[in-house]
Scaffold this active site. Structure first.
Site, PDB file in Angstrom:
ATOM      1  N   GLY A   8      24.396  30.897  40.740  1.00  0.00           N
ATOM      2  CA  GLY A   8      24.957  32.185  41.104  1.00  0.00           C
ATOM      3  C   GLY A   8      25.156  33.098  39.912  1.00  0.00           C
ATOM      4  O   GLY A   8      24.693  32.816  38.799  1.00  0.00           O
ATOM      5  N   THR A  10      27.976  33.777  38.406  1.00  0.00           N
ATOM      6  CA  THR A  10      28.972  33.299  37.451  1.00  0.00           C
ATOM      7  C   THR A  10      29.023  31.783  37.333  1.00  0.00           C
ATOM      8  O   THR A  10      29.389  31.261  36.288  1.00  0.00           O
ATOM      9  CB  THR A  10      30.380  33.802  37.845  1.00  0.00           C
ATOM     10  OG1 THR A  10      30.673  33.367  39.182  1.00  0.00           O
ATOM     11  CG2 THR A  10      30.442  35.325  37.800  1.00  0.00           C
ATOM     12  N   ILE A  12      27.387  27.669  38.693  1.00  0.00           N
ATOM     13  CA  ILE A  12      26.304  26.870  39.263  1.00  0.00           C
ATOM     14  C   ILE A  12      26.924  25.855  40.217  1.00  0.00           C
ATOM     15  O   ILE A  12      27.880  25.167  39.865  1.00  0.00           O
ATOM     16  CB  ILE A  12      25.504  26.143  38.169  1.00  0.00           C
ATOM     17  CG1 ILE A  12      24.819  27.163  37.256  1.00  0.00           C
ATOM     18  CG2 ILE A  12      24.469  25.195  38.786  1.00  0.00           C
ATOM     19  CD1 ILE A  12      24.111  26.541  36.064  1.00  0.00           C
ATOM     20  N   LYS A  13      26.372  25.781  41.426  1.00  0.00           N
ATOM     21  CA  LYS A  13      26.845  24.816  42.407  1.00  0.00           C
ATOM     22  C   LYS A  13      25.737  23.796  42.658  1.00  0.00           C
ATOM     23  O   LYS A  13      24.565  24.168  42.787  1.00  0.00           O
ATOM     24  CB  LYS A  13      27.218  25.513  43.712  1.00  0.00           C
ATOM     25  CG  LYS A  13      28.317  26.541  43.571  1.00  0.00           C
ATOM     26  CD  LYS A  13      28.587  27.246  44.885  1.00  0.00           C
ATOM     27  CE  LYS A  13      29.645  28.324  44.741  1.00  0.00           C
ATOM     28  NZ  LYS A  13      29.884  29.042  46.017  1.00  0.00           N
ATOM     29  N   TYR A  86      10.924  40.070  57.266  1.00  0.00           N
ATOM     30  CA  TYR A  86      11.433  41.021  56.277  1.00  0.00           C
ATOM     31  C   TYR A  86      10.253  41.805  55.697  1.00  0.00           C
ATOM     32  O   TYR A  86       9.235  41.227  55.321  1.00  0.00           O
ATOM     33  CB  TYR A  86      12.154  40.249  55.175  1.00  0.00           C
ATOM     34  CG  TYR A  86      13.199  41.037  54.420  1.00  0.00           C
ATOM     35  CD1 TYR A  86      14.341  41.499  55.049  1.00  0.00           C
ATOM     36  CD2 TYR A  86      13.062  41.282  53.048  1.00  0.00           C
ATOM     37  CE1 TYR A  86      15.320  42.183  54.349  1.00  0.00           C
ATOM     38  CE2 TYR A  86      14.038  41.974  52.343  1.00  0.00           C
ATOM     39  CZ  TYR A  86      15.164  42.421  53.000  1.00  0.00           C
ATOM     40  OH  TYR A  86      16.125  43.097  52.302  1.00  0.00           O
ATOM     41  N   ASP A  95      19.168  33.424  47.929  1.00  0.00           N
ATOM     42  CA  ASP A  95      20.413  33.014  48.578  1.00  0.00           C
ATOM     43  C   ASP A  95      20.372  33.356  50.059  1.00  0.00           C
ATOM     44  O   ASP A  95      20.782  32.555  50.910  1.00  0.00           O
ATOM     45  CB  ASP A  95      21.618  33.659  47.891  1.00  0.00           C
ATOM     46  CG  ASP A  95      21.511  35.168  47.782  1.00  0.00           C
ATOM     47  OD1 ASP A  95      20.395  35.717  47.902  1.00  0.00           O
ATOM     48  OD2 ASP A  95      22.550  35.828  47.560  1.00  0.00           O
ATOM     49  N   ARG A  96      19.842  34.514  50.386  1.00  0.00           N
ATOM     50  CA  ARG A  96      19.746  34.933  51.784  1.00  0.00           C
ATOM     51  C   ARG A  96      18.730  34.070  52.540  1.00  0.00           C
ATOM     52  O   ARG A  96      18.948  33.716  53.703  1.00  0.00           O
ATOM     53  CB  ARG A  96      19.381  36.413  51.867  1.00  0.00           C
ATOM     54  CG  ARG A  96      20.433  37.325  51.238  1.00  0.00           C
ATOM     55  CD  ARG A  96      19.982  38.777  51.186  1.00  0.00           C
ATOM     56  NE  ARG A  96      19.895  39.341  52.531  1.00  0.00           N
ATOM     57  CZ  ARG A  96      19.326  40.516  52.784  1.00  0.00           C
ATOM     58  NH1 ARG A  96      18.757  41.220  51.810  1.00  0.00           N
ATOM     59  NH2 ARG A  96      19.293  40.987  54.022  1.00  0.00           N
ATOM     60  N   ASP A 116      27.826  36.420  53.985  1.00  0.00           N
ATOM     61  CA  ASP A 116      28.110  35.747  52.717  1.00  0.00           C
ATOM     62  C   ASP A 116      28.953  36.698  51.881  1.00  0.00           C
ATOM     63  O   ASP A 116      28.460  37.721  51.386  1.00  0.00           O
ATOM     64  CB  ASP A 116      26.809  35.402  52.000  1.00  0.00           C
ATOM     65  CG  ASP A 116      27.042  34.601  50.716  1.00  0.00           C
ATOM     66  OD1 ASP A 116      28.203  34.266  50.417  1.00  0.00           O
ATOM     67  OD2 ASP A 116      26.061  34.314  50.004  1.00  0.00           O
TER      68      ASP A 116
END
Length: 242
Positions: A8, A10, A12-13, A86, A95-96, A116
């Site tokens: 992300g 800020t 990291i997951k 799209y 992310d989407r 989100d």
């Protein structure tokens, strides 16, 4: 086992999946990437990893993953478990993409609207035929607070509070009311727009402001903080099965 890594703005997951179940997850900073990943590989028999926002990884970090795992980089060319309508797929955020993949996996044959709420607030819609049509992007809660401070001469920089004021009887309360009530009403308005078209609509909320919004939204929602990581795993599994 699979490893999903979401890089992300800020933090990291990362999450380890055994089939569709998270058996381990962690959140860490960029500087702790190698230590955190080595810890995962020392404790779990991971074979494949999927990464969002690969461009944010340092060369040595990506090289380490490639040396130890089969790496899947999520991008506009990745095979997806839904039909992407799209108009500018190359500009669609990964992310989407992951959130829509999670929606078709967790709520099959349903119309799903996903919010989100993080740095930005994104809204995405996929119908019961697995057709994705897009959505909306607007500033997140913290960004709205910063904008009021940065683009005016005297408004203070505030941070989110947990209870929305009933009345803006001071400058601080007026800002809180404007930002927080505005976000809630914005999301509720979008939900009503879609409900006018789709009588059966499943609503999912994820992101950093999930708890605050879930508490203040009137609509019935599914709140899931791991929805993006689950979507990454869904895409990885889909590509492994191809």
């Amino acid at each position: 086992m699979n490893l999903s890594i979401d890089i992300g703005n800020t933090r990291i997951k990362a999450a380890v999946f055994e089939v569709n179940t998270i058996v381990y997850q962690n959140v860490f900073q960029q500087k702790d990437f190698l230590v955190s990943i080595k810890n995962i590989l020392n404790n779990y028999p991971v074979t494949d990893v999927i990464i969002s926002s690969v461009g944010h990884l340092k060369p040595n970090q990506l090289e380490f993953l490639q040396e130890n795992l089969k790496v899947h980089k999520l991008n506009s060319k990745t095979k997806l478990p839904f039909i992407n309508n799209y108009k500018t797929p190359k500009t669609l955020g990964v992310d989407r993409i992951a959130l829509v993949a999670a929606a078709v996996d967790k709520f099959p044959n349903q119309n799903v609207l996903i919010f989100d709420a993080g740095t930005c607030i994104t809204c995405d819609f996929v119908n019961n035929k697995k057709e994705y049509f897009g959505g909306a992007i607007s500033p997140g809660i913290e960004m709205r607070y910063k904008a009021l401070h940065n683009f005016t001469a005297s408004l203070p920089k505030l941070t989110r509070i947990e209870t929305i004021p009933v009345m803006g009887n001071s400058t601080e309360n007026a800002i809180h009311l404007g930002v927080l009530n505005g976000v809630v009403k914005e999301i509720e308005g979008i939900i009503q727009q879609y409900k006018a078209i789709y009588k059966k609509l499943t609503i999912v909320l994820t992101g950093g402001d999930i708890i605050f919004l879930a508490k203040n939204l009137k609509s019935t929602i599914f709140a899931n903080p791991n929805f993006l990581l689950e979507g990454l795993n869904s895409i990885l599994t889909y590509n492994k099965d191809e």
